[in-house]
Motif scaffolding. Structure first.
Motif: not given
Length: 289
Positions: A25-27, A29-31, A21-22
């Motif tokens: 998935i999170y990067p 999503g931010k991209t 997730l860290c």
């Protein structure tokens, strides 16, 4: 007892899920979010602009050059990287003496940093003091500008191919070692020749290994960056740009994070799509069986 095992499995899975997730998935999503924004110089302000970055990307001539170069890279690694590795593996498998020596020599480039390999080939191609021009002058010729608009992507392809030939060589050599010896023995009794042995026994028996290697090498084309960056930096005049190098330049040299994010999303989509289609095509025969 079953509930206790499930709890134990969940406990051991939690660290992997947190890391996923860290750091994925999170990067990602931010991209995706940044690709729909105007974001410059990594500021804290992003302005939502919808599909404007993707519209600009479609009309960008450098993107077309990068896609063309990616296709050239794919063709090059398929023909030379996989081809040379397979030929070397078949040849070395037939050698009784110095087997470990050849295996070590061919695998050696993979342990060298890609940046170091890129720097080495940069020095080889240099106009003033490059190794190629040294030999050209030594034999009475004139110095040449090796890196130009027509040749840049092909010269940058050489170190990419050279570095990973040994990797696939070892994979194929391991696959050949797993072929039952009695098949070869039966063929030898029938008077099979070495070329026939390779064409009718070794290569067909390596089908699953070849499929995995081709998928790996094609998907790896979307991740090539460091060698191209060191040897040509996408030039001259963007003639050797790949999506990865162009994304880097847009993000860090020109400070356009939003547009660079849209390039990154295109790379991910293309990589997943090409890999999925290729895997389905190559494994189609096995699935039918």
């Amino acid at each position: 007892m079953k509930a206790k095992r499930q709890r134990t499995a969940i406990i051991f899975l939690i660290p992997a899920v947190v890391l996923l997730l860290c750091f994925m998935i999170y990067p990602l999503g931010k991209t995706i979010f940044y690709s729909f924004t105007a974001w410059y110089n990594f500021s804290t302000e992003q302005t939502f602009i919808g599909l404007d970055n993707y519209k600009e990307l479609i009309a960008d001539p450098v993107i077309r050059v990068a896609l063309r170069n990616t296709v050239i890279l794919m063709a090059g690694v398929l023909i030379f990287q996989i081809g040379f590795a397979l030929i070397l593996a078949i040849m070395v498998d037939g050698i009784r003496h110095c087997f470990k020596f050849f295996r070590t020599i061919y695998f050696f480039p993979i342990v060298i940093s890609a940046t170091a390999i890129g720097l080495m080939f940069t020095l080889i191609y240099k106009y003033e003091y490059g190794l190629l021009n040294y030999f050209v002058v030594l034999f009475g010729g004139e110095k040449q500008v090796w890196i130009n608009e027509k040749s840049s992507i092909y010269l940058a392809l050489i170190p990419v191919v050279w570095q990973y030939v040994g990797f696939y060589f070892v994979i194929f050599l391991t696959g050949i070692a797993n072929i039952p010896a009695d098949i070869y023995e039966s063929a030898m009794l029938d008077g099979i020749r070495p070329l026939q042995k390779a064409a009718y026994i070794t290569i067909p028996m390596l089908r699953s290994v070849l499929t995995s290697s081709i998928v790996l090498v094609i998907s790896g084309c979307f991740k090539v960056f460091d060698i191209i960056f060191m040897v040509t930096n996408g030039g001259p005049l963007d003639s050797s740009q790949l999506l990865s190098t162009y994304m880097y330049q847009k993000a860090f040299a020109r400070g356009n994070g939003g547009y660079a994010s849209s390039i990154a999303i295109v790379m991910i989509v293309l990589g997943v799509a090409v890999t999925s289609v290729l895997r389905k095509l190559l494994s189609g025969g096995e699935e039918n069986e």
